[in-house]
Design an enzyme around this catalytic site. Structure first.
Site, short mmCIF file in Angstrom:
data_model
loop_
_atom_site.label_atom_id
_atom_site.label_comp_id
_atom_site.label_asym_id
_atom_site.label_seq_id
_atom_site.Cartn_x
_atom_site.Cartn_y
_atom_site.Cartn_z
N HIS A 1 31.47 46.62 30.26
CA HIS A 1 32.27 48.04 30.20
C HIS A 1 33.48 47.98 30.76
O HIS A 1 33.37 48.45 32.11
CB HIS A 1 31.22 49.13 30.51
CG HIS A 1 29.93 49.40 29.80
ND1 HIS A 1 28.73 50.32 30.16
CD2 HIS A 1 29.65 49.08 28.66
CE1 HIS A 1 28.16 50.14 29.37
NE2 HIS A 1 28.42 49.54 28.32
N GLU A 2 34.44 47.66 30.34
CA GLU A 2 35.80 48.16 30.81
C GLU A 2 36.05 49.34 30.63
O GLU A 2 36.40 49.73 29.22
CB GLU A 2 36.72 47.11 30.28
CG GLU A 2 38.43 47.46 30.68
CD GLU A 2 38.32 47.37 32.38
OE1 GLU A 2 38.17 46.33 32.82
OE2 GLU A 2 38.77 48.44 32.78
N GLU B 1 39.80 34.95 39.47
CA GLU B 1 40.76 35.32 38.41
C GLU B 1 42.23 35.15 38.77
O GLU B 1 43.26 34.84 37.67
CB GLU B 1 40.44 36.56 37.78
CG GLU B 1 40.76 37.61 38.79
CD GLU B 1 40.05 39.08 38.14
OE1 GLU B 1 39.01 39.24 37.38
OE2 GLU B 1 40.71 40.35 38.31
C1 NOJ Z 1 39.53 42.78 35.72
C2 NOJ Z 1 38.01 42.07 36.04
O1 NOJ Z 1 38.35 41.66 37.30
C3 NOJ Z 1 37.92 40.96 35.07
O2 NOJ Z 1 36.92 40.10 35.57
C4 NOJ Z 1 38.01 41.32 33.67
O3 NOJ Z 1 37.95 40.24 32.84
C5 NOJ Z 1 39.21 42.21 33.23
N1 NOJ Z 1 39.46 43.23 34.16
C6 NOJ Z 1 39.30 42.88 31.89
O4 NOJ Z 1 38.12 43.97 31.92
CA CA Z 2 39.86 42.56 39.06
#
Ligand code: NOJ
Ligand code: CA
Length: 716
Positions: A413-414, A507
């Site tokens: 859930h973004e 990331e």
């Molecule tokens: C930031 C999050 O930390 C990352 O893990 C995710 O892939 C992206 N937002 C997209 O929701």
């Molecule tokens: Ca992040």
């Protein structure tokens, strides 16, 4: 067990000349509290006679009300002692001892209708926690905290590991400077963070880690942040005093309270050994026990996912090239797919196959739901609905497929920080999850918060994160929260809250200047003090030009160090973040990720120095298996690892995953070696870590077929 030791009644004690001391149960720490001549509450703290905090003032500032930090008299003080042991639902150790002396100071403002405040101190062997409590009273019912006036007056220009104070993000790289040299508007302040709200040149965040010139380690943070704004610290660069600074809301207020009420705990962990800071359970002890009665469905776990391929640019979250999307009016089936969508049914099946083959519990799929074409940067309220899959993602089919393979899909859930939208849709979203076999969700809050003007770390959002923890628990859903306020031990109260990001994760190595090799030696002393981090380790294809010619980014690590992170970066939720094809290429090294535990009976911090190195050994839950991780910063080093904690007289097979002799994080990051040895509790392993490198070791009782391996010679 609570023993009332002393109850002092000092009615209308004069505002001057009052002091009282208590000692930690082992006598090492000493707290002394008092009042200034103006009736300001104060405290000071020392460790074995060395001052940690000089006299520091306390109190709150209330909006449209007389000051709540002076003019006090002490009505009474009560002391007691508690010594109890409890078992976390999951964690680094099986049992936790909660052992402290408590001092409760009741204060009263005679000049202001006898308004009352209590300061509750708990002094543990490894530090101090204290909080403000506002008891029920006639002339203080509803009130607004316009700021908190808690001081931490340090005694010198300590070496400090810090990130800039910010109302919205913790995703900064760390700086290491003296307190006097802190400049939060400097170079590191502005790096590649989606959305940030820095506060001032002298503002920094907690957990704050410091080392004094005479070798004391001090960590300042908070515990049980509920219904209150998060605390940043303003540094006086001349006097080395720190002053609390709360995150404001949309109209500039800090926190809305209603008596009886309380603030979070302010915490100061202290030791002359850095390892003790990491072993401290003070923050967990100050949180309340689990509010979830049936915890049988909560499961520490490892997962893979459709994720890194987006971050390295191989696939995308979105399905089509479109912009200016209005969610309700868009006919997704009629959009022409651009062909790079990661979350397809077919690709998800490949990940399910991989997870099933290698016994992973979960598969995270990001980009499965409509809205990613136009999700970031427009401060739009309705971006996602959390229940509509893209046309090429068959949620029913995948539920069936995953169940057959014994794997669980992990929901994503973004929210794009449109939290009002998420709040409206949460119930439906969680019902949708349960219908389709999901029992864990990764949430995310990238962007500027809606309700507009609120901040990620303000009281409103702090309450939102807790609401999500409660609501998901009702649905028996585990959570992993990205971009929340940094954790404060609430996973004790909500054990379904497995992990958070709330820091600069792996990331960043995919698309920014990245995380320097020292980063993972600092995080355990800072961000992880409050709780587990979903750091997403395990990247084997370290140089990213493998995906795109000329791409200069790389993970600033060796391959062996990526393995070590599964032990050094504690979390009950660990991702194997790289692509299945990269694991297939290095299947022997992947064995460590497959085997490493995520829940532990015991943890030994063998050596540690923030910013430099860290070696941790952990015993797997209910098994005679140990896993060891050792990491270093950019300095190569040799580490001696004793195995004294193994069962005496038992022979173990040790598998050593180490940097090859010529490994180096920059010039040769993927060179590793794997060696098997027979060892016992008298063995001391001597292992070379490359620059930016690390080592991972698994230990299990030797079976008959392991007898072919050589004994490890201590003199090596
Ligand atoms: C930031 C999050 O930390 C990352 O893990 C995710 O892939 C992206 N937002 C997209 O929701
Ligand atoms: Ca992040």
């Amino acid at each position: 067990m609570r023993i009332e030791v002393l109850s002092l009644i000092i009615s209308l004690f004069s505002a001057t000349a009052f002091a009282q001391n208590i000692q930690s149960p082992d006598g090492k720490l000493s707290l002394s509290i008092g009042l200034t001549g103006d009736g300001e509450p104060t405290y000071q703290l020392s460790f074995r006679g060395r001052q940690i905090l000089q006299k520091s003032r306390l109190g709150l500032e209330l909006k449209d009300q007389p000051a709540f930090n002076k003019g006090f008299t002490i009505v009474k003080t009560d002391t007691s002692q508690t010594d109890e042991t409890w078992a976390p639902v999951w964690g680094e150790v099986k049992q936790i001892r909660n052992h402290y002396k408590e001092l409760v100071v009741t204060l009263q403002q005679v000049a202001h209708k006898n308004r009352r405040m209590i300061i509750r101190y708990r002094l543990f062997n490894d530090g101090l926690g204290f909080r403000y409590e506002i008891p029920e009273q006639n002339d203080l019912k509803y009130f607004i905290v316009s700021d908190e006036k808690t001081e931490f007056n340090l005694t010198g220009d300590h070496k400090t590991f810090w990130i800039p104070g910010d109302y919205d993000t913790n995703e900064y790289a760390y700086s290491t400077t003296k307190l006097s040299e802190i400049d939060a508007t400097g170079r590191k302040a502005a790096q590649e963070i989606a959305f940030k709200t820095p506060i001032a040149a002298n503002a920094i965040q907690t957990p704050l880690m410091m080392r004094t010139s005479d070798g004391l380690y001090i960590n300042i943070h908070e515990a049980a942040l509920v219904n209150y704004a998060a605390m940043n610290l303003m540094v006086n660069r001349q006097t080395f005093g720190l002053l609390s600074h709360l995150v404001p809301d949309a109209v500039g207020n800090k926190s809305y309270m209603q008596a009886p009420d309380k603030t979070p705990w302010r915490t100061i962990v202290v030791s002359d050994k850095a390892a003790d800071i990491l072993a401290s359970k003070l923050i967990l002890n100050l949180n309340e026990p689990s509010k979830i009665r049936d915890v049988s469905w909560i499961k520490p776990q490892k997962y893979v996912g459709i994720w890194w391929e987006m971050h390295v640019g191989k696939a995308s979250w979105s399905y089509a090239d479109a912009s200016n999307i209005k969610l309700a009016e868009t006919d997704w089936a009629s959009l022409k797919p651009h062909g790079k969508h990661g979350a397809t049914t077919a690709n998800t099946k490949l990940y399910i196959d991989f997870a099933s083959k290698h016994h992973f519990d979960g598969v995270l799929v990001e980009g499965w739901n409509v809205g990613w074409e136009d999700w970031f940067g427009n401060w739009k309220e309705v971006v996602f609905d959390f229940v509509t899959p893209y046309p090429d993602f068959d949620v029913t089919e995948l539920h069936k497929y995953a169940s057959e393979k014994g794997v669980k899909l992990i929901m994503h859930h973004e929210t794009s920080a449109s939290v009002s939208n998420y709040e409206r849709r949460m119930d439906e979203a969680y019902r949708f999850m349960k219908q389709h076999g999901y029992d864990a969700v990764k949430t995310g809050y990238v962007g500027k918060i809606i309700p507009r003007g609120e901040h990620h770390d303000g009281q409103w959002m702090v309450n939102h994160y807790v609401r999500v923890a409660e609501k998901t628990a009702q649905h028996k859903i585990m959570i992993d929260v990205h971009e929340p306020v940094r954790p404060t031990g609430l996973h004790r109260s909500y054990p379904n809250w497995l992990a958070c990001e709330a820091a600069r994760g792996n990331e960043f190595n995919a698309w920014s200047s990245g995380n320097p090799p020292e980063h993972e030696t600092i995080l355990p002393f800072t961000r992880l003090m409050g709780g587990p981090m979903d750091y997403t380790p395990g990247i084997f294809q370290i140089k990213l030009d493998a995906y795109q010619a000329g791409k200069k980014e790389q993970v600033q690590t060796t391959l062996a160090k990526q393995l070590a992170l599964y032990v050094t970066m504690y979390s009950p939720l660990q991702m194997a973040a790289d692509l299945p094809e990269n694991y297939e290429r290095f299947i022997d090294a992947f064995q460590f990720i497959k085997e490493v535990a995520v829940d532990w009976d015991d943890t030994r911090i063998l050596e540690a120095e923030p910013g430099d190195y860290l070696t941790i050994a952990r015993k797997a839950k209910n098994k005679d298996e140990w896993y060891i991780g050792a990491i270093t910063d950019e300095q190569a080093r040799t580490v001696n690892i004793p195995l004294t904690y193994l069962t005496p007289k038992r022979s173990y097979l040790a598998i050593l995953y180490t940097d090859a002799a010529n490994a180096h994080w920059k010039s040769n990051p993927m060179a590793y070696q794997i060696q098997n040895f027979l060892v016992n509790d008298r063995t001391t392993l001597k292992i070379a870590l490359a620059s930016g490198g690390g080592a991972a070791i698994s230990l299990r009782p030797a079976a008959a077929e392991d007898m072919k391996w050589k004994r490890y010679e201590n003199s090596r």
